[in-house]
Design a protein around this motif. Sequence first.
Motif, PDB file in Angstrom:
ATOM      1  N   ASP A 185       2.348   4.148 -10.626  1.00 25.91           N
ATOM      2  CA  ASP A 185       2.447   4.606 -12.015  1.00 25.91           C
ATOM      3  C   ASP A 185       1.067   4.704 -12.648  1.00 25.91           C
ATOM      4  O   ASP A 185       0.755   5.666 -13.363  1.00 25.91           O
ATOM      5  N   LYS A 186       0.229   3.699 -12.395  1.00 25.90           N
ATOM      6  CA  LYS A 186      -1.130   3.714 -12.936  1.00 25.90           C
ATOM      7  C   LYS A 186      -1.948   4.843 -12.317  1.00 25.90           C
ATOM      8  O   LYS A 186      -2.738   5.515 -12.995  1.00 25.90           O
ATOM      9  N   ILE A 187      -1.785   5.073 -11.009  1.00 26.19           N
ATOM     10  CA  ILE A 187      -2.502   6.152 -10.343  1.00 26.19           C
ATOM     11  C   ILE A 187      -2.099   7.501 -10.919  1.00 26.19           C
ATOM     12  O   ILE A 187      -2.938   8.370 -11.161  1.00 26.19           O
ATOM     13  N   ASP A 188      -0.805   7.682 -11.154  1.00 27.15           N
ATOM     14  CA  ASP A 188      -0.324   8.945 -11.729  1.00 27.15           C
ATOM     15  C   ASP A 188      -0.961   9.212 -13.090  1.00 27.15           C
ATOM     16  O   ASP A 188      -1.310  10.352 -13.416  1.00 27.15           O
ATOM     17  N   VAL A 195       7.100  -6.720  -3.360  1.00 31.80           N
ATOM     18  CA  VAL A 195       6.107  -5.736  -2.929  1.00 31.80           C
ATOM     19  C   VAL A 195       6.430  -4.357  -3.493  1.00 31.80           C
ATOM     20  O   VAL A 195       5.547  -3.632  -3.960  1.00 31.80           O
ATOM     21  N   ASP A 196       7.696  -3.965  -3.467  1.00 29.73           N
ATOM     22  CA  ASP A 196       8.097  -2.662  -3.998  1.00 29.73           C
ATOM     23  C   ASP A 196       7.778  -2.547  -5.477  1.00 29.73           C
ATOM     24  O   ASP A 196       7.298  -1.504  -5.949  1.00 29.73           O
ATOM     25  N   ASP A 197       8.048  -3.599  -6.232  1.00 31.25           N
ATOM     26  CA  ASP A 197       7.772  -3.565  -7.667  1.00 31.25           C
ATOM     27  C   ASP A 197       6.274  -3.398  -7.932  1.00 31.25           C
ATOM     28  O   ASP A 197       5.866  -2.632  -8.806  1.00 31.25           O
ATOM     29  N   ARG A 198       5.471  -4.139  -7.192  1.00 32.81           N
ATOM     30  CA  ARG A 198       4.019  -4.027  -7.378  1.00 32.81           C
ATOM     31  C   ARG A 198       3.513  -2.647  -6.967  1.00 32.81           C
ATOM     32  O   ARG A 198       2.661  -2.065  -7.630  1.00 32.81           O
ATOM     33  N   GLU A 199       4.047  -2.108  -5.882  1.00 34.18           N
ATOM     34  CA  GLU A 199       3.615  -0.788  -5.417  1.00 34.18           C
ATOM     35  C   GLU A 199       4.006   0.298  -6.406  1.00 34.18           C
ATOM     36  O   GLU A 199       3.224   1.211  -6.687  1.00 34.18           O
TER      37      GLU A 199
END
Length: 298
Positions: free
Chosen positions: A39-42, A30-34
């Motif tokens: 990163d994409k949002i940034d 879950v942490d990796d996906r989040e």
Amino acid sequence: MSKTPTFFSTNFVLCNIEYTTHTDDYEEYVDDRENALWDKIDVLVAKLERESRREAVEWFGEGPHTVELEIEYPQYKEELELADDWPRVRGTFRIEMAPLSLMPIAVNLFMQQVHHKLWNGCSFVINAMHILQAGPHRFSNNGKYDANVPELLNRFVNSRLDKMPFQEYNDEFPHDKYTVGFAGRPGGPDFYINKINNSVNHGPGGQTHHDLHEEADPCFGRLVGGMEILSDLGRVPVDYDRGALLLYPVVIVDSRVVATRDEGEKKEDGNDQGQGDQQQKNEQGSDGGGFNAPNPGP
């Protein structure tokens, strides 16, 4: 047949979460996906900020930028007992925009709304102790309003200038007294003038009734002229039982972005001709009135 493997590798967990039985493995997944999502949002946020700043500079110059809203409202007269008999007068709210380096998306959105006259005919409808709020609403009669009138709201929606793409906020431009912010989640098109310091209530974590209450309302400008209008409106009767709705119409009759230039351009010109040319360009629009710029909406 059991699906439980005897050991896990990182790759195995990422590709086969349905096989996961250990909490630690699941949390790592879950942490990796989040982290990948953030990163994409940034990247998207950075692009929106960059494009909004570019568009604002192309249309209105580097700034500082100022917006003027001409307001028509009933003005209190001591000799007239009934508010119905008060004369309707006009005054101007003058709003200095936040620096583009701090709030490029919100500043550009509001200036585009103003430049395209989307606020003309809209009304200030709420005059609470802490804010004065306007939106695409219209006074009908006897203190009643038609909210989000299609004729008014559709201007914003059809221009794709109705909403912020996200709750842009900068700690360097908080909701101090006389600042201006977008209402709603996501913010817009309604905006309000802070009549008191609302940096706590409208800042990060201040609106606990929203699911993402850690967000903040975008704060994008500061009132630098027209404080006397706030005083005048403080005398106009309101209905506190209905959220401090104004009982008489307070209408935005006209709006404009005031042309500005940087100091370097002024020194090169040595006169005011450039300012007049820039103002004419802002009044006409960069393409003669059409709007082909990137969409700052959702």
